[in-house]
Design a protein around this motif. Structure first.
Motif, PDB file in Angstrom:
ATOM      1  N   THR A  21    -101.383  47.946 -20.957  1.00  0.00           N
ATOM      2  CA  THR A  21    -100.132  47.454 -20.393  1.00  0.00           C
ATOM      3  C   THR A  21     -99.090  48.522 -20.719  1.00  0.00           C
ATOM      4  OG1 THR A  21     -99.589  46.245 -22.421  1.00  0.00           O
ATOM      5  CG2 THR A  21    -100.702  45.008 -20.680  1.00  0.00           C
ATOM      6  N   PRO A  22     -98.084  48.693 -19.895  1.00  0.00           N
ATOM      7  CA  PRO A  22     -97.090  49.726 -20.193  1.00  0.00           C
ATOM      8  C   PRO A  22     -96.537  49.585 -21.608  1.00  0.00           C
ATOM      9  CG  PRO A  22     -96.763  48.896 -17.991  1.00  0.00           C
ATOM     10  CD  PRO A  22     -97.803  48.003 -18.633  1.00  0.00           C
ATOM     11  N   GLY A  23     -96.672  50.642 -22.384  1.00  0.00           N
ATOM     12  CA  GLY A  23     -96.195  50.658 -23.763  1.00  0.00           C
ATOM     13  C   GLY A  23     -97.281  50.411 -24.794  1.00  0.00           C
ATOM     14  N   ARG A  24     -98.452  49.971 -24.344  1.00  0.00           N
ATOM     15  CA  ARG A  24     -99.545  49.667 -25.287  1.00  0.00           C
ATOM     16  C   ARG A  24    -100.882  49.891 -24.592  1.00  0.00           C
ATOM     17  NH1 ARG A  24    -102.857  45.473 -26.556  1.00  0.00           N
ATOM     18  NH2 ARG A  24    -103.330  45.151 -28.738  1.00  0.00           N
ATOM     19  N   ILE A  25    -101.723  50.701 -25.232  1.00  0.00           N
ATOM     20  CA  ILE A  25    -103.051  50.952 -24.689  1.00  0.00           C
ATOM     21  C   ILE A  25    -104.072  50.827 -25.816  1.00  0.00           C
ATOM     22  CG2 ILE A  25    -102.845  53.469 -24.975  1.00  0.00           C
ATOM     23  CD1 ILE A  25    -104.508  53.713 -22.353  1.00  0.00           C
ATOM     24  N   ARG A  26    -105.155  50.117 -25.502  1.00  0.00           N
ATOM     25  CA  ARG A  26    -106.244  49.994 -26.477  1.00  0.00           C
ATOM     26  C   ARG A  26    -107.409  50.833 -25.969  1.00  0.00           C
ATOM     27  NH1 ARG A  26    -109.848  45.141 -28.092  1.00  0.00           N
ATOM     28  NH2 ARG A  26    -109.205  44.540 -26.023  1.00  0.00           N
ATOM     29  N   LEU A  27    -107.892  51.692 -26.838  1.00  0.00           N
ATOM     30  CA  LEU A  27    -108.954  52.621 -26.489  1.00  0.00           C
ATOM     31  C   LEU A  27    -110.206  52.331 -27.307  1.00  0.00           C
ATOM     32  CD1 LEU A  27    -106.741  55.832 -26.616  1.00  0.00           C
ATOM     33  CD2 LEU A  27    -107.461  54.613 -24.559  1.00  0.00           C
ATOM     34  N   ARG A  28    -111.347  52.420 -26.671  1.00  0.00           N
ATOM     35  CA  ARG A  28    -112.630  52.284 -27.361  1.00  0.00           C
ATOM     36  C   ARG A  28    -113.041  53.662 -27.856  1.00  0.00           C
ATOM     37  NH1 ARG A  28    -113.858  48.253 -28.743  1.00  0.00           N
ATOM     38  NH2 ARG A  28    -114.162  47.139 -26.825  1.00  0.00           N
ATOM     39  N   VAL A  29    -113.472  53.715 -29.095  1.00  0.00           N
ATOM     40  CA  VAL A  29    -113.945  54.963 -29.695  1.00  0.00           C
ATOM     41  C   VAL A  29    -115.395  55.174 -29.268  1.00  0.00           C
ATOM     42  CG1 VAL A  29    -114.405  56.162 -31.857  1.00  0.00           C
ATOM     43  CG2 VAL A  29    -112.409  54.653 -31.675  1.00  0.00           C
ATOM     44  N   SER A  30    -115.688  56.357 -28.736  1.00  0.00           N
ATOM     45  CA  SER A  30    -117.043  56.637 -28.266  1.00  0.00           C
ATOM     46  C   SER A  30    -117.982  56.909 -29.441  1.00  0.00           C
ATOM     47  CB  SER A  30    -117.052  57.842 -27.337  1.00  0.00           C
ATOM     48  OG  SER A  30    -116.916  59.029 -28.076  1.00  0.00           O
ATOM     49  N   SER A  31    -119.252  56.765 -29.184  1.00  0.00           N
ATOM     50  CA  SER A  31    -120.255  57.068 -30.208  1.00  0.00           C
ATOM     51  C   SER A  31    -120.223  58.548 -30.566  1.00  0.00           C
ATOM     52  CB  SER A  31    -121.647  56.652 -29.739  1.00  0.00           C
ATOM     53  OG  SER A  31    -121.979  57.321 -28.548  1.00  0.00           O
ATOM     54  N   LYS A  32    -119.773  59.390 -29.635  1.00  0.00           N
ATOM     55  CA  LYS A  32    -119.669  60.834 -29.895  1.00  0.00           C
ATOM     56  C   LYS A  32    -118.697  61.094 -31.046  1.00  0.00           C
ATOM     57  CE  LYS A  32    -118.603  65.181 -27.416  1.00  0.00           C
ATOM     58  NZ  LYS A  32    -118.944  66.005 -28.497  1.00  0.00           N
ATOM     59  N   GLN A  72     -99.291  52.417 -29.388  1.00  0.00           N
ATOM     60  CA  GLN A  72     -98.035  51.975 -28.801  1.00  0.00           C
ATOM     61  C   GLN A  72     -97.247  53.230 -28.468  1.00  0.00           C
ATOM     62  OE1 GLN A  72     -96.123  49.175 -31.407  1.00  0.00           O
ATOM     63  NE2 GLN A  72     -97.565  47.575 -30.876  1.00  0.00           N
ATOM     64  N   TYR A  73     -96.706  53.258 -27.254  1.00  0.00           N
ATOM     65  CA  TYR A  73     -95.989  54.435 -26.795  1.00  0.00           C
ATOM     66  C   TYR A  73     -94.769  54.015 -25.996  1.00  0.00           C
ATOM     67  CZ  TYR A  73     -98.131  53.516 -22.232  1.00  0.00           C
ATOM     68  OH  TYR A  73     -98.511  52.930 -21.055  1.00  0.00           O
ATOM     69  N   ASP A  74     -93.913  54.978 -25.731  1.00  0.00           N
ATOM     70  CA  ASP A  74     -92.700  54.707 -24.967  1.00  0.00           C
ATOM     71  C   ASP A  74     -93.004  54.900 -23.479  1.00  0.00           C
ATOM     72  OD1 ASP A  74     -90.219  54.705 -23.694  1.00  0.00           O
ATOM     73  OD2 ASP A  74     -89.227  55.683 -25.382  1.00  0.00           O
ATOM     74  N   PRO A  75     -93.078  53.806 -22.699  1.00  0.00           N
ATOM     75  CA  PRO A  75     -93.421  53.933 -21.278  1.00  0.00           C
ATOM     76  C   PRO A  75     -92.327  54.595 -20.447  1.00  0.00           C
ATOM     77  CG  PRO A  75     -92.878  51.662 -21.780  1.00  0.00           C
ATOM     78  CD  PRO A  75     -92.880  52.413 -23.092  1.00  0.00           C
ATOM     79  N   SER A  80     -97.388  55.110 -17.547  1.00  0.00           N
ATOM     80  CA  SER A  80     -98.708  54.548 -17.849  1.00  0.00           C
ATOM     81  C   SER A  80     -99.818  55.165 -17.013  1.00  0.00           C
ATOM     82  CB  SER A  80     -98.694  53.024 -17.695  1.00  0.00           C
ATOM     83  OG  SER A  80     -98.363  52.667 -16.380  1.00  0.00           O
ATOM     84  N   SER A  81     -99.513  55.615 -15.808  1.00  0.00           N
ATOM     85  CA  SER A  81    -100.543  56.246 -14.968  1.00  0.00           C
ATOM     86  C   SER A  81    -101.054  57.542 -15.585  1.00  0.00           C
ATOM     87  CB  SER A  81    -100.002  56.509 -13.562  1.00  0.00           C
ATOM     88  OG  SER A  81     -99.017  57.521 -13.587  1.00  0.00           O
ATOM     89  N   LEU A  82    -100.220  58.179 -16.408  1.00  0.00           N
ATOM     90  CA  LEU A  82    -100.655  59.412 -17.065  1.00  0.00           C
ATOM     91  C   LEU A  82    -101.772  59.145 -18.072  1.00  0.00           C
ATOM     92  CD1 LEU A  82     -97.254  61.276 -17.584  1.00  0.00           C
ATOM     93  CD2 LEU A  82     -99.022  61.735 -15.867  1.00  0.00           C
ATOM     94  N   TRP A  83    -101.737  57.981 -18.726  1.00  0.00           N
ATOM     95  CA  TRP A  83    -102.834  57.626 -19.639  1.00  0.00           C
ATOM     96  C   TRP A  83    -104.142  57.517 -18.873  1.00  0.00           C
ATOM     97  CZ3 TRP A  83    -102.973  57.912 -24.692  1.00  0.00           C
ATOM     98  CH2 TRP A  83    -101.787  57.810 -25.418  1.00  0.00           C
ATOM     99  N   GLU A  84    -104.082  56.830 -17.747  1.00  0.00           N
ATOM    100  CA  GLU A  84    -105.291  56.647 -16.928  1.00  0.00           C
ATOM    101  C   GLU A  84    -105.852  58.009 -16.529  1.00  0.00           C
ATOM    102  OE1 GLU A  84    -106.343  53.435 -16.218  1.00  0.00           O
ATOM    103  OE2 GLU A  84    -104.583  52.496 -17.128  1.00  0.00           O
ATOM    104  N   SER A  85    -104.980  58.886 -16.071  1.00  0.00           N
ATOM    105  CA  SER A  85    -105.409  60.228 -15.668  1.00  0.00           C
ATOM    106  C   SER A  85    -105.953  61.014 -16.858  1.00  0.00           C
ATOM    107  CB  SER A  85    -104.237  60.985 -15.045  1.00  0.00           C
ATOM    108  OG  SER A  85    -103.838  60.371 -13.850  1.00  0.00           O
ATOM    109  N   TRP A  86    -105.271  60.908 -17.984  1.00  0.00           N
ATOM    110  CA  TRP A  86    -105.670  61.657 -19.179  1.00  0.00           C
ATOM    111  C   TRP A  86    -107.094  61.306 -19.575  1.00  0.00           C
ATOM    112  CZ3 TRP A  86    -102.207  61.469 -24.174  1.00  0.00           C
ATOM    113  CH2 TRP A  86    -102.748  62.287 -25.167  1.00  0.00           C
ATOM    114  N   ILE A  87    -107.394  60.033 -19.667  1.00  0.00           N
ATOM    115  CA  ILE A  87    -108.720  59.606 -20.099  1.00  0.00           C
ATOM    116  C   ILE A  87    -109.791  60.008 -19.077  1.00  0.00           C
ATOM    117  CG2 ILE A  87    -110.138  57.596 -20.712  1.00  0.00           C
ATOM    118  CD1 ILE A  87    -108.031  58.469 -22.856  1.00  0.00           C
ATOM    119  N   LYS A  88    -109.405  60.141 -17.821  1.00  0.00           N
ATOM    120  CA  LYS A  88    -110.336  60.583 -16.774  1.00  0.00           C
ATOM    121  C   LYS A  88    -110.383  62.109 -16.642  1.00  0.00           C
ATOM    122  CE  LYS A  88    -109.559  56.497 -13.954  1.00  0.00           C
ATOM    123  NZ  LYS A  88    -108.932  56.010 -12.715  1.00  0.00           N
ATOM    124  N   LYS A  89    -109.652  62.821 -17.495  1.00  0.00           N
ATOM    125  CA  LYS A  89    -109.540  64.285 -17.466  1.00  0.00           C
ATOM    126  C   LYS A  89    -108.922  64.780 -16.164  1.00  0.00           C
ATOM    127  CE  LYS A  89    -113.148  65.609 -20.650  1.00  0.00           C
ATOM    128  NZ  LYS A  89    -114.317  66.424 -20.880  1.00  0.00           N
TER     129      LYS A  89
END
Length: 111
Positions: A21-32, A72-75, A80-89
């Motif tokens: 959600t804008p301002g908060r993102i939960r990320l799963r840590v990979s096995s890598k 938690q970040y400053d939206p 927030s779309s930048l997070w989506e792009s970032w994780i997708k490289k």
């Protein structure tokens, strides 16, 4: 560890988005990351410490049991779309530019 394109790529290798959600993102840590942590816990700690220094980030909570990272970040500073792009490289140069610009502005404000 400095904030650069390699760091952005490493982060996208290690995390996937669980919830956002804008301002908060939960990320799963990979096995890598877990495997790399076993090999060098100092590098993993350094990575997390560097992530905490990214100027868009207000707070990070790590849940070792679940293997997640809540950021938690400053939206208003980082769309927030930048997070989506970032994780997708995607758009990494643009994201790096935004982060470095904010970092420079913060450094100038503290002088």
């Amino acid at each position: 560890m400095e904030i650069n394109r390699d760091l952005l790529e490493k982060i996208s290798d290690y995390f996937t988005i669980v919830h956002h959600t804008p301002g908060r993102i939960r990320l799963r840590v990979s096995s890598k990351l877990r495997e790399d942590a076993k090999a060098s816990s100092a590098d993993t700690k350094n990575l997390i410490d560097t992530i905490k220094k990214i100027p868009i980030i207000k707070d990070i909570k790590i849940n070792l049991i679940v293997g997640s990272l809540t950021v938690q970040y400053d939206p208003e500073l980082f769309d927030s779309s930048l997070w989506e792009s970032w994780i997708k490289k995607e758009r990494l140069d643009e994201i790096l530019e935004v982060i470095l610009k904010l970092k420079k502005e913060l450094e100038n404000d503290t002088k």
